[in-house]
Scaffold this active site. Sequence first.
Site, PDB file in Angstrom:
ATOM      1  CG  ASP A   4       3.330   1.568  -5.694  1.00  0.00           C
ATOM      2  OD1 ASP A   4       2.808   1.138  -5.312  1.00  0.00           O
ATOM      3  OD2 ASP A   4       4.796   2.028  -4.983  1.00  0.00           O
ATOM      4  CG  MET A   5      -3.490   5.424  -8.003  1.00  0.00           C
ATOM      5  SD  MET A   5      -3.073   6.185 -10.339  1.00  0.00           S
ATOM      6  CE  MET A   5      -4.185   4.634 -10.398  1.00  0.00           C
ATOM      7  CE  LYS A  20       6.023   5.645  -5.036  1.00  0.00           C
ATOM      8  NZ  LYS A  20       5.712   4.026  -4.107  1.00  0.00           N
ATOM      9  CD  GLN A  71      -3.317   7.801  -4.506  1.00  0.00           C
ATOM     10  OE1 GLN A  71      -2.093   8.081  -4.134  1.00  0.00           O
ATOM     11  NE2 GLN A  71      -3.433   8.331  -5.518  1.00  0.00           N
ATOM     12  NE  ARG A 115      -1.149  -1.814  -2.730  1.00  0.00           N
ATOM     13  CZ  ARG A 115       0.174  -1.907  -3.122  1.00  0.00           C
ATOM     14  NH1 ARG A 115       0.972  -1.016  -3.979  1.00  0.00           N
ATOM     15  NH2 ARG A 115       0.842  -2.733  -4.159  1.00  0.00           N
ATOM     16  NE  ARG A 122       4.983   9.195  -0.941  1.00  0.00           N
ATOM     17  CZ  ARG A 122       5.688   9.408  -1.656  1.00  0.00           C
ATOM     18  NH1 ARG A 122       6.220  10.298  -1.388  1.00  0.00           N
ATOM     19  NH2 ARG A 122       5.838   8.344  -2.004  1.00  0.00           N
ATOM     20  NE  ARG A 123       3.772   5.636   4.552  1.00  0.00           N
ATOM     21  CZ  ARG A 123       3.621   6.430   2.571  1.00  0.00           C
ATOM     22  NH1 ARG A 123       5.065   5.842   2.476  1.00  0.00           N
ATOM     23  NH2 ARG A 123       3.346   6.606   2.785  1.00  0.00           N
ATOM     24  CB  ALA A 141       0.453   8.750   1.306  1.00  0.00           C
ATOM     25  CG  HIS A 154      -1.657   0.950   8.154  1.00  0.00           C
ATOM     26  ND1 HIS A 154      -1.018   1.626   7.872  1.00  0.00           N
ATOM     27  CD2 HIS A 154      -0.695  -0.202   8.508  1.00  0.00           C
ATOM     28  CE1 HIS A 154      -0.440   1.791   6.693  1.00  0.00           C
ATOM     29  NE2 HIS A 154       0.261   0.077   7.921  1.00  0.00           N
TER      30      HIS A 154
END
Length: 309
Positions: A135-136, A98, A164, A185, A289-290, A190, A228
Amino acid sequence: MLRSSLLFASRSPAARTLVETTPLTRPVVDRFVAGAAVDDAIRITRELVDSGRLVTLDHLGEDTVQTTDADATVEAYLRLLRLLQETGLSENAEVSVKLSAVGQSLPKGGHRIALENARRICSAAGVVGTTVTLDMEDHTTTDSTLDILAELRMDFPWVGAVLQAYLKRTEGDCRDLASAGSRVRLCKGAYKEPESVAFQDKHEVDLSYVRCLKVLMNGSGYPMVASHDPRLIEITGDLAARAGRKPGEFEYQMLYGIRPTEQLRLAEAGHRMRVYVPYGDEWYGYFMRRLAERPANIAFFLRSMLSRG
């Protein structure tokens, strides 16, 4: 409403203090975070690689506002990369970074400092034979992150990007980045974003994801499909086949602790399956966030709290 509340709490100091001081939180966090120490990260990486999966490692931390903290994060990544080489894991494990953790959020010269620090990490990764993915984060950092990506790719063309799907701009960014050798990716996103820049409805986000994925699959880069969602995983296989891609020409990605059985199924079917493994003390924002991403995660959290009460 619940998702918005959790995303707000992810940046709330008061909520952080409450969650971090609750004794029952730690066992739940352990489902999603490899551990606090780098040795924990190496141990989990070994287990995943031995099972046929690939890994990307994230040293947790973000929104750094002091140069010393950014420097400490860089040193943590350099140590991690050395250990990956020493343990023979660097061929199957890369790192995710990040930019806000290595200086992007600093009030003065953040962009330049983040670029220099990311360059140090990329250089070390190149030496040990692995790669880096940037990472974004929230939409206010997107342009800066993509600018830093472009500068890094002049020397390290293998640096990966994250896009994203919930951002309305992302389909265009996919077209820009779907070039030969470009590792991208694609995830849903999130962070809590305003309606002016991001789709708010889940169905709209899913449709955007598929549109973006079509662009990447039909391009000449290397798509990394971070989802997922069973339906999106099925669609990925169909789009890859239509684009003439073989299993080794794209990969699936999932988070550590989420759908491990499906991860193994994909790996055993001959697909490249990479697991995003976070570690470190700064787990709070990631953890919240998860919870916000999937109702099942919240249910798991509450069941664990109640069963230990």
